[in-house]
Design a protein around this motif. Structure first.
Motif, PDB file in Angstrom:
ATOM      1  N   PHE A  72       1.749  -3.355   8.013  1.00 30.77           N
ATOM      2  CA  PHE A  72       1.468  -4.709   7.543  1.00 30.77           C
ATOM      3  C   PHE A  72       0.019  -4.860   7.077  1.00 30.77           C
ATOM      4  O   PHE A  72      -0.361  -5.927   6.593  1.00 30.77           O
ATOM      5  CB  PHE A  72       1.810  -5.738   8.617  1.00 30.77           C
ATOM      6  CG  PHE A  72       3.269  -6.093   8.621  1.00 30.77           C
ATOM      7  CD1 PHE A  72       4.126  -5.506   9.543  1.00 30.77           C
ATOM      8  CD2 PHE A  72       3.796  -6.953   7.688  1.00 30.77           C
ATOM      9  CE1 PHE A  72       5.472  -5.787   9.529  1.00 30.77           C
ATOM     10  CE2 PHE A  72       5.151  -7.250   7.676  1.00 30.77           C
ATOM     11  CZ  PHE A  72       5.988  -6.670   8.606  1.00 30.77           C
ATOM     12  N   SER A  73      -0.756  -3.802   7.218  1.00 32.61           N
ATOM     13  CA  SER A  73      -2.099  -3.823   6.635  1.00 32.61           C
ATOM     14  C   SER A  73      -2.046  -3.572   5.134  1.00 32.61           C
ATOM     15  O   SER A  73      -3.048  -3.759   4.439  1.00 32.61           O
ATOM     16  CB  SER A  73      -2.990  -2.774   7.311  1.00 32.61           C
ATOM     17  OG  SER A  73      -2.557  -1.462   6.984  1.00 32.61           O
ATOM     18  N   PHE A  74      -0.868  -3.144   4.655  1.00 32.06           N
ATOM     19  CA  PHE A  74      -0.683  -2.922   3.213  1.00 32.06           C
ATOM     20  C   PHE A  74      -0.025  -4.136   2.582  1.00 32.06           C
ATOM     21  O   PHE A  74       0.738  -4.843   3.216  1.00 32.06           O
ATOM     22  CB  PHE A  74       0.191  -1.686   2.974  1.00 32.06           C
ATOM     23  CG  PHE A  74      -0.344  -0.425   3.581  1.00 32.06           C
ATOM     24  CD1 PHE A  74       0.351   0.204   4.610  1.00 32.06           C
ATOM     25  CD2 PHE A  74      -1.523   0.137   3.132  1.00 32.06           C
ATOM     26  CE1 PHE A  74      -0.139   1.368   5.180  1.00 32.06           C
ATOM     27  CE2 PHE A  74      -2.018   1.293   3.690  1.00 32.06           C
ATOM     28  CZ  PHE A  74      -1.323   1.912   4.725  1.00 32.06           C
ATOM     29  N   ASP A  75      -0.311  -4.350   1.332  1.00 32.21           N
ATOM     30  CA  ASP A  75       0.302  -5.468   0.623  1.00 32.21           C
ATOM     31  C   ASP A  75       1.721  -5.150   0.184  1.00 32.21           C
ATOM     32  O   ASP A  75       2.523  -6.067  -0.043  1.00 32.21           O
ATOM     33  CB  ASP A  75      -0.563  -5.866  -0.572  1.00 32.21           C
ATOM     34  CG  ASP A  75      -1.880  -6.458  -0.122  1.00 32.21           C
ATOM     35  OD1 ASP A  75      -2.892  -5.731  -0.089  1.00 32.21           O
ATOM     36  OD2 ASP A  75      -1.887  -7.656   0.229  1.00 32.21           O
ATOM     37  N   ALA A  76       2.030  -3.910   0.053  1.00 32.27           N
ATOM     38  CA  ALA A  76       3.388  -3.492  -0.282  1.00 32.27           C
ATOM     39  C   ALA A  76       3.545  -2.010   0.029  1.00 32.27           C
ATOM     40  O   ALA A  76       2.557  -1.264   0.053  1.00 32.27           O
ATOM     41  CB  ALA A  76       3.696  -3.748  -1.756  1.00 32.27           C
ATOM     42  N   MET A  77       4.787  -1.631   0.260  1.00 31.94           N
ATOM     43  CA  MET A  77       5.116  -0.206   0.401  1.00 31.94           C
ATOM     44  C   MET A  77       6.386   0.063  -0.376  1.00 31.94           C
ATOM     45  O   MET A  77       7.200  -0.844  -0.611  1.00 31.94           O
ATOM     46  CB  MET A  77       5.299   0.179   1.864  1.00 31.94           C
ATOM     47  CG  MET A  77       4.016   0.101   2.671  1.00 31.94           C
ATOM     48  SD  MET A  77       4.162   0.902   4.277  1.00 31.94           S
ATOM     49  CE  MET A  77       4.190   2.632   3.800  1.00 31.94           C
TER      50      MET A  77
END
Length: 120
Positions: free
Chosen positions: A29-34
């Motif tokens: 959830f530290s990424f904006d998308a995966m």
């Protein structure tokens, strides 16, 4: 340093299934998308499926209804369940994570890739 470690590729007959996994070295959830991309020989890398932090999911038209992207927050892992595989799904599949540092600047992180081969 972000690491994305993929697993689950292999050789399968047409109509079969595979599940790819991508384990991230930090909270997903530290990424904006995966998501997952793929690249077949002689072709450009293309988006297969992507999920945003807000759970909005996008699929390539060619995989809709056959592939499902999911995530396990506790394991910091995203999955790509691939069913009804076709020979044209043969490619190297790459896990991707996007991080927006500020407006207009996005860092993309990539896994090492995993080969998926579908025989006819």
């Amino acid at each position: 340093q972000v690491q994305l470690v993929e697993s689950g590729g292999g050789l399968v007959q047409a109509g079969g299934s595979l599940r790819l996994s991508c384990a991230a070295s930090r909270n997903i959830f530290s990424f904006d998308a995966m998501g997952w991309y793929r690249q077949a020989p002689g072709k450009q890398r293309e988006l297969v499926a992507r999920i945003s932090k807000g759970s909005s999911t996008t699929y390539a038209d060619s995989v809709k209804g056959r592939f499902t992207l999911s995530r396990d927050n506790a394991k910091n892992t995203v999955y790509l369940q691939m069913n009804s595989l076709k020979p044209e799904d043969t490619a190297v599949y790459y896990c991707n994570a996007e991080e927006e540092l500020f407006i207009g600047r996005i860092n993309n992180y990539w896994g090492q890739g995993t080969q998926v081969t579908v025989s006819s």
